[in-house]
Design a protein around this motif. Structure first.
Motif, PDB file in Angstrom:
ATOM      1  N   PHE A  37       0.814  -1.257  -0.028  1.00  0.00           N
ATOM      2  CA  PHE A  37       0.163  -0.080  -0.173  1.00  0.00           C
ATOM      3  C   PHE A  37       0.883   1.327  -0.037  1.00  0.00           C
ATOM      4  O   PHE A  37       0.538   2.344  -0.942  1.00  0.00           O
ATOM      5  CB  PHE A  37      -0.809  -0.089   1.218  1.00  0.00           C
ATOM      6  CG  PHE A  37      -2.146   0.753   1.180  1.00  0.00           C
ATOM      7  CD1 PHE A  37      -3.364   0.505   0.312  1.00  0.00           C
ATOM      8  CD2 PHE A  37      -2.026   1.994   1.888  1.00  0.00           C
ATOM      9  CE1 PHE A  37      -4.494   1.298   0.501  1.00  0.00           C
ATOM     10  CE2 PHE A  37      -3.212   2.789   1.781  1.00  0.00           C
ATOM     11  CZ  PHE A  37      -4.263   2.408   1.130  1.00  0.00           C
ATOM     12  N   GLN A  38       2.018   1.440   0.809  1.00  0.00           N
ATOM     13  CA  GLN A  38       2.812   2.466   0.918  1.00  0.00           C
ATOM     14  C   GLN A  38       3.642   2.432  -0.391  1.00  0.00           C
ATOM     15  O   GLN A  38       3.795   3.768  -0.917  1.00  0.00           O
ATOM     16  CB  GLN A  38       3.633   2.269   2.067  1.00  0.00           C
ATOM     17  CG  GLN A  38       3.354   2.385   3.352  1.00  0.00           C
ATOM     18  CD  GLN A  38       4.127   2.052   4.494  1.00  0.00           C
ATOM     19  OE1 GLN A  38       5.079   1.303   4.574  1.00  0.00           O
ATOM     20  NE2 GLN A  38       4.182   3.200   5.393  1.00  0.00           N
ATOM     21  N   GLU A  39       4.191   1.405  -0.904  1.00  0.00           N
ATOM     22  CA  GLU A  39       4.910   1.522  -2.212  1.00  0.00           C
ATOM     23  C   GLU A  39       4.020   2.089  -3.313  1.00  0.00           C
ATOM     24  O   GLU A  39       4.413   2.959  -4.171  1.00  0.00           O
ATOM     25  CB  GLU A  39       5.502   0.100  -2.488  1.00  0.00           C
ATOM     26  CG  GLU A  39       6.594  -0.477  -1.609  1.00  0.00           C
ATOM     27  CD  GLU A  39       6.844  -1.566  -1.879  1.00  0.00           C
ATOM     28  OE1 GLU A  39       6.472  -2.405  -2.887  1.00  0.00           O
ATOM     29  OE2 GLU A  39       7.630  -2.249  -0.967  1.00  0.00           O
ATOM     30  N   ALA A  40       2.861   1.423  -3.435  1.00  0.00           N
ATOM     31  CA  ALA A  40       1.909   2.086  -4.417  1.00  0.00           C
ATOM     32  C   ALA A  40       1.689   3.339  -4.499  1.00  0.00           C
ATOM     33  O   ALA A  40       1.469   4.032  -5.401  1.00  0.00           O
ATOM     34  CB  ALA A  40       0.424   0.885  -4.487  1.00  0.00           C
ATOM     35  N   TYR A  91      -9.095   2.666   2.876  1.00  0.00           N
ATOM     36  CA  TYR A  91      -8.866   1.912   3.932  1.00  0.00           C
ATOM     37  C   TYR A  91      -9.830   2.079   5.261  1.00  0.00           C
ATOM     38  O   TYR A  91     -10.376   3.232   4.977  1.00  0.00           O
ATOM     39  CB  TYR A  91      -7.372   2.290   4.712  1.00  0.00           C
ATOM     40  CG  TYR A  91      -7.198   3.453   5.309  1.00  0.00           C
ATOM     41  CD1 TYR A  91      -7.446   3.560   6.445  1.00  0.00           C
ATOM     42  CD2 TYR A  91      -6.894   4.698   4.521  1.00  0.00           C
ATOM     43  CE1 TYR A  91      -7.123   4.987   7.228  1.00  0.00           C
ATOM     44  CE2 TYR A  91      -6.730   5.744   4.825  1.00  0.00           C
ATOM     45  CZ  TYR A  91      -6.866   5.851   6.356  1.00  0.00           C
ATOM     46  OH  TYR A  91      -6.514   7.201   7.117  1.00  0.00           O
ATOM     47  N   CYS A  92      -9.975   1.107   6.076  1.00  0.00           N
ATOM     48  CA  CYS A  92     -10.757   1.206   7.353  1.00  0.00           C
ATOM     49  C   CYS A  92     -10.125   0.755   8.582  1.00  0.00           C
ATOM     50  O   CYS A  92      -8.939   0.683   8.486  1.00  0.00           O
ATOM     51  CB  CYS A  92     -12.056   0.668   6.852  1.00  0.00           C
ATOM     52  SG  CYS A  92     -12.006  -1.172   6.863  1.00  0.00           S
ATOM     53  N   ARG A  93     -10.707   0.222   9.464  1.00  0.00           N
ATOM     54  CA  ARG A  93     -10.077  -0.393  10.511  1.00  0.00           C
ATOM     55  C   ARG A  93      -9.610  -1.690  10.283  1.00  0.00           C
ATOM     56  O   ARG A  93      -8.516  -2.005  10.726  1.00  0.00           O
ATOM     57  CB  ARG A  93     -11.179  -0.512  11.703  1.00  0.00           C
ATOM     58  CG  ARG A  93     -10.515  -1.015  13.073  1.00  0.00           C
ATOM     59  CD  ARG A  93     -11.552  -0.799  14.395  1.00  0.00           C
ATOM     60  NE  ARG A  93     -11.066  -1.640  15.324  1.00  0.00           N
ATOM     61  CZ  ARG A  93     -11.077  -2.967  15.553  1.00  0.00           C
ATOM     62  NH1 ARG A  93     -12.001  -3.694  14.643  1.00  0.00           N
ATOM     63  NH2 ARG A  93     -10.631  -3.313  16.482  1.00  0.00           N
ATOM     64  N   SER A  94     -10.345  -2.648   9.832  1.00  0.00           N
ATOM     65  CA  SER A  94      -9.902  -4.047   9.365  1.00  0.00           C
ATOM     66  C   SER A  94      -9.836  -4.357   8.078  1.00  0.00           C
ATOM     67  O   SER A  94      -9.469  -5.492   7.905  1.00  0.00           O
ATOM     68  CB  SER A  94     -10.986  -5.016  10.272  1.00  0.00           C
ATOM     69  OG  SER A  94     -12.250  -4.783   9.663  1.00  0.00           O
ATOM     70  N   GLY A  95     -10.403  -3.694   7.156  1.00  0.00           N
ATOM     71  CA  GLY A  95     -10.703  -4.032   5.568  1.00  0.00           C
ATOM     72  C   GLY A  95     -11.985  -4.345   5.197  1.00  0.00           C
ATOM     73  O   GLY A  95     -11.984  -4.453   3.969  1.00  0.00           O
ATOM     74  N   MET A  96     -12.715  -4.498   5.904  1.00  0.00           N
ATOM     75  CA  MET A  96     -14.193  -4.824   5.541  1.00  0.00           C
ATOM     76  C   MET A  96     -14.872  -3.721   4.871  1.00  0.00           C
ATOM     77  O   MET A  96     -15.406  -4.097   3.623  1.00  0.00           O
ATOM     78  CB  MET A  96     -14.984  -5.500   6.786  1.00  0.00           C
ATOM     79  CG  MET A  96     -14.252  -6.884   7.208  1.00  0.00           C
ATOM     80  SD  MET A  96     -14.050  -8.133   6.096  1.00  0.00           S
ATOM     81  CE  MET A  96     -16.005  -8.421   5.657  1.00  0.00           C
ATOM     82  N   HIS A 115      -7.107  -1.405  -1.927  1.00  0.00           N
ATOM     83  CA  HIS A 115      -7.482  -1.065  -0.356  1.00  0.00           C
ATOM     84  C   HIS A 115      -6.232  -1.707   0.319  1.00  0.00           C
ATOM     85  O   HIS A 115      -5.577  -2.810   0.092  1.00  0.00           O
ATOM     86  CB  HIS A 115      -8.942  -1.674  -0.222  1.00  0.00           C
ATOM     87  CG  HIS A 115      -8.954  -3.045   0.443  1.00  0.00           C
ATOM     88  ND1 HIS A 115      -9.401  -3.763   1.558  1.00  0.00           N
ATOM     89  CD2 HIS A 115      -8.696  -4.200  -0.116  1.00  0.00           C
ATOM     90  CE1 HIS A 115      -9.603  -4.604   1.934  1.00  0.00           C
ATOM     91  NE2 HIS A 115      -8.956  -5.224   0.564  1.00  0.00           N
ATOM     92  N   LEU A 116      -6.480  -1.456   1.863  1.00  0.00           N
ATOM     93  CA  LEU A 116      -5.232  -1.806   2.442  1.00  0.00           C
ATOM     94  C   LEU A 116      -5.826  -3.186   3.245  1.00  0.00           C
ATOM     95  O   LEU A 116      -6.697  -2.899   3.924  1.00  0.00           O
ATOM     96  CB  LEU A 116      -5.077  -0.618   3.630  1.00  0.00           C
ATOM     97  CG  LEU A 116      -4.082  -0.927   4.708  1.00  0.00           C
ATOM     98  CD1 LEU A 116      -2.775  -1.499   4.373  1.00  0.00           C
ATOM     99  CD2 LEU A 116      -3.935   0.127   5.952  1.00  0.00           C
ATOM    100  N   LYS A 117      -5.340  -4.212   2.929  1.00  0.00           N
ATOM    101  CA  LYS A 117      -5.559  -5.478   3.568  1.00  0.00           C
ATOM    102  C   LYS A 117      -5.434  -5.574   5.121  1.00  0.00           C
ATOM    103  O   LYS A 117      -4.351  -5.196   5.450  1.00  0.00           O
ATOM    104  CB  LYS A 117      -5.000  -6.586   2.942  1.00  0.00           C
ATOM    105  CG  LYS A 117      -5.411  -7.998   3.153  1.00  0.00           C
ATOM    106  CD  LYS A 117      -4.935  -8.876   2.245  1.00  0.00           C
ATOM    107  CE  LYS A 117      -3.247  -8.823   1.975  1.00  0.00           C
ATOM    108  NZ  LYS A 117      -2.758  -9.910   1.148  1.00  0.00           N
ATOM    109  N   GLY A 118      -6.420  -5.710   5.816  1.00  0.00           N
ATOM    110  CA  GLY A 118      -6.236  -5.570   7.227  1.00  0.00           C
ATOM    111  C   GLY A 118      -6.667  -4.371   7.742  1.00  0.00           C
ATOM    112  O   GLY A 118      -6.480  -4.054   9.068  1.00  0.00           O
TER     113      GLY A 118
END
Length: 135
Positions: A37-40, A91-96, A115-118
């Motif tokens: 996510f940071q790299e992208a 992104y959110c808290r958990s990825g859902m 999206h940020l997985k997790g």
């Protein structure tokens, strides 16, 4: 078949549909680890849009620098605020919720979605603490 059996089959169908709609993947959505996510975002540095889909009260725990807070509950009525010609990172808290937001965006013509997985629970990058203004 009696009515109880039919009711049970219909109820089971709704339960299966509910879980499928919540947990199934989103076509075209890139599921990225914290590092990816940071790299992208670094590659798309000045072009991307970073959206935190958590509710305002959750921002007290911190948010990723540069994020715009657009709660999932407001996403449908705020679509015009998101440029369709730029990569969108969610992104959110958990990825859902970020996956649910991606579904909404996908249905409305957005194509470059990640999206940020997790979610924030998996985030290893820097975090900005909320001031009186928020994200």
């Amino acid at each position: 078949m009696d009515s109880t059996m039919i009711f049970n089959i219909v109820a089971l169908g709704f339960i299966v549909f509910f879980f499928y709609s919540r947990f199934a993947g989103v076509k075209g959505l890139r599921n990225l680890s914290s590092e990816q996510f940071q790299e992208a975002m670094a590659v798309d540095k000045d072009k991307h849009v970073l959206i935190d889909v958590r509710e305002p009260g959750e921002l007290k725990q911190g948010y990723i620098p540069g994020a715009v807070n657009m709660p999932l509950s407001t996403m449908n009525r705020r679509l015009a605020e998101i440029p369709k010609d730029r990569p969108v990172y969610l992104y959110c808290r958990s990825g859902m919720r970020s996956k649910q937001a991606a579904r909404i965006l996908r249905r409305n013509g957005f194509s470059e979605l990640s999206h940020l997985k997790g979610g924030m629970m998996a985030w290893k990058g820097s975090v900005t603490q909320q001031s009186s203004g928020g994200a």
